[in-house]
Design a protein around this motif. Structure first.
Motif, mmCIF file in Angstrom:
data_model
loop_
_atom_site.group_PDB
_atom_site.id
_atom_site.type_symbol
_atom_site.label_atom_id
_atom_site.label_comp_id
_atom_site.label_asym_id
_atom_site.label_seq_id
_atom_site.Cartn_x
_atom_site.Cartn_y
_atom_site.Cartn_z
ATOM 1 N N LEU A 11 68.211 33.874 37.850
ATOM 2 C CA LEU A 11 67.095 33.134 38.441
ATOM 3 C C LEU A 11 66.156 34.044 39.231
ATOM 4 N N PHE A 81 71.228 25.290 39.119
ATOM 5 C CA PHE A 81 70.525 26.150 40.074
ATOM 6 C C PHE A 81 71.348 26.335 41.353
ATOM 7 N N TRP A 90 65.053 23.978 43.413
ATOM 8 C CA TRP A 90 65.120 23.088 42.252
ATOM 9 C C TRP A 90 63.743 22.535 41.913
ATOM 10 N N HIS A 93 61.362 25.069 40.122
ATOM 11 C CA HIS A 93 61.672 25.409 38.737
ATOM 12 C C HIS A 93 61.587 24.195 37.802
ATOM 13 N N GLY A 100 54.938 23.576 40.104
ATOM 14 C CA GLY A 100 56.076 24.094 40.852
ATOM 15 C C GLY A 100 55.783 24.472 42.289
ATOM 16 N N SER A 104 57.573 22.470 45.332
ATOM 17 C CA SER A 104 58.493 23.159 46.236
ATOM 18 C C SER A 104 57.980 23.135 47.669
ATOM 19 N N ASN A 439 63.275 22.848 28.340
ATOM 20 C CA ASN A 439 63.017 23.790 29.428
ATOM 21 C C ASN A 439 64.152 23.828 30.459
ATOM 22 N N ARG A 513 61.076 35.903 43.601
ATOM 23 C CA ARG A 513 62.183 36.730 43.103
ATOM 24 C C ARG A 513 62.337 37.975 43.974
#
Length: 523
Positions: A11, A81, A90, A93, A100, A104, A439, A513
């Motif tokens: 992830l 996740f 969650w 994504h 997204g 989030s 997806n 990331r």
């Protein structure tokens, strides 16, 4: 490599927190966050007053039924996740690259608000229980016992919050060890209360009264509409049956999190569902209607009388006192059981502080909070987000300051906590419901074709729950009875959305990331 760590790297995150928690430790923290007593005890009296025992008892069953839909939907997502950010991650994504960041952003702030307010609910209710313990230890309200004034109540509130922050500053093993004590404390303590209380009570209410009696108390609540009264009576169950996402917050620290996270979520719901209903039944069967020392089985008003032994401030405390004083002519047994209940509040507040700090840490790691560089720092020795812990504690203390002047602080904090916390569940569940199945990379726990109906029921139930916590709880509406939650939430969420529109949408991209080369795991 651990399966949970492998999925975390896929992830885009490196392993920073120490992964050493077992399924039992994770379940202990999740169970402690939900807690057996902390949801039911503070709202039991008001729920009984609104519509009588039948709605209170059967309302728990109804809420449990719908809670399972929410839990199952979240367990599937958690399996796919297993990250510390949980709901916030969650949502990012599942909503896809276009929506997204906004999903989030909304989810993270709802969850943050709910969890920090959740610390306040535990601190308030724990202080309320301690207030009753002090009163009974020094006599009773009728015999000159000491009833803690507002300033001392606030000191107890602050003291509990600071203690939880201090304990959360230590290594996670300390918290996990305390939470293992917590699960046994609540299981054994719950069995003691559920079994002992009806046996000690000189008289018990009839089954017909407990399971079928319905009555409103319009003279006390100002609410005569039976549907409205029933809706408010069920709030105790809706407030009690959430918090199971705590297991998801700890997945980066749990071994085999893609399997053990979902197991902990569902196990917590199952345990609380059974024990919570048994606790409600024990309290309700053990009610001793009395007035001037004469026991009667049809007048509940004595439980709320400000001149009774517990000052009418805490109905469960009066029920415990009546049972033990009626049998043994002293309050020792009631004090012991109240201490067990207080311990549940203590452990619950400690666990919620743990969860709140993890959410703040995850959001600040992705630059979603002002001064993120401060709040995302991990203690070099203990490997816990200590700065995030103290940020949560300070905000919680600020929430409690109106205790000095306002009588409805607990109503407001409870509503804010429930709407924020449960509202945060809705975002990833809705995104999971509408996303293209191709997806989604399923984990070991997978719903398959059942995911859409399960997610739809869960989402609608969450919407209903958030709506009813915005309702006025007493009439006529005055400054002393007004539910401030809609105003407080409206201002907070309005500012957060304004920040998004004017600035954050340009730079906030959701979870960031910290592994550039996922295949080789390079940081």
């Amino acid at each position: 490599m651990d399966s949970g760590e492998k999925r975390l790297n896929e992830l885009g995150y490196k392993q920073e927190l120490r992964r050493e928690m077992t399924l039992f430790k994770t379940l202990a923290i999740s169970f402690s966050t939900m807690t057996l007593f902390t949801g039911i005890t503070p709202l039991y009296g008001s729920s009984l007053l609104y519509a009588g025992p039948a709605t209170l008892v059967w309302g728990w069953i109804v809420v449990t039924f719908f809670t399972w839909f929410v839990g199952v939907a979240m367990a599937e997502i958690c399996s796919s996740f297993p990250t510390t950010g949980s709901l916030y991650f969650w949502a990012a994504h599942l909503a896809g690259p276009r929506w997204g960041p906004f999903a989030s952003w909304c989810c993270a702030w709802l969850e943050t608000i709910g969890l920090i307010a959740g610390i306040g609910t535990q601190a308030y209710a724990g202080s309320q229980t301690l207030q009753s313990i002090i009163l009974l230890c020094t006599g009773t309200n009728k015999d000159g016992g000491y009833y803690a004034p507002r300033w001392l109540f606030l000191c107890m509130y602050i003291g509990l919050t600071v203690i939880w922050a201090v304990l959360n500053t230590f290594a996670l093993e300390v918290i996990a060890f305390i939470d293992i004590i917590s699960i046994w404390w609540q299981v054994i303590g719950g069995l003691v209360i559920v079994i002992m209380l009806p046996l000690v009570a000189l008289t018990t209410q009839s089954a017909s009264y407990v399971f079928t009696h319905f009555e409103t108390a319009s003279e006390s609540t100002g609410i005569s509409n039976v549907v409205y009264a029933a809706i408010l009576s069920v709030l105790v169950s809706q407030y009690s049956l959430y918090g199971y996402d705590a297991a998801a917050h700890l997945t980066e620290e749990t071994k085999g999190a893609d399997k053990n996270g979902p197991i902990a979520i569902l196990s917590s719901i199952g345990i609380i569902s059974v024990f919570g209903w048994a606790y409600i039944l024990a309290l309700t069967f053990s009610i001793q209607w009395q007035q001037h020392g004469v026991y009667r089985k049809s007048d509940p008003s004595y439980l709320y009388d400000p001149t009774n032994e517990t000052a009418g401030a805490f109905v469960p405390a009066q029920i415990l006192y009546d049972a033990f004083h009626g049998r043994y002519n002293n309050a020792t047994g009631a004090i012991i059981l109240l201490f067990i209940i207080w311990g549940s509040f203590f452990f619950g507040g400690l666990s919620i502080t743990t969860s709140a700090a993890r959410v703040v840490y995850a959001l600040s790691r992705d630059e979603g909070i002002p001064f993120s560089s401060i709040w995302r720092k991990v203690h070099p020795k203990h490997k816990v987000p200590s700065n995030a812990v103290w940020l949560c504690a300070v905000i919680c203390i600020l929430l409690g300051l109106p205790i000095l002047k306002v009588n409805v602080v607990f109503t407001a904090i409870t509503s804010i906590c429930t709407i924020g916390w449960v509202g945060g569940y809705a975002v990833p569940i809705f995104a999971r419901m509408v996303m293209a199945e191709k997806n989604f990379k399923p984990g070991p726990f997978y719903l398959g074709k059942a995911r859409r109906p399960v997610c739809l029921v869960a989402f609608l139930w969450i919407c209903y729950t958030c709506s009813v916590f915005l309702l006025p709880t007493l009439y006529p509406i005055t400054w002393d009875t007004f539910n401030y939650a809609p105003v407080a939430l409206g201002v907070a969420l309005g500012l957060i959305m304004l920040w998004w529109i004017l600035d954050a949408r340009r730079w906030f991209k959701g979870p960031v990331r910290n592994i550039d080369d996922i295949q080789n795991g390079k940081v």
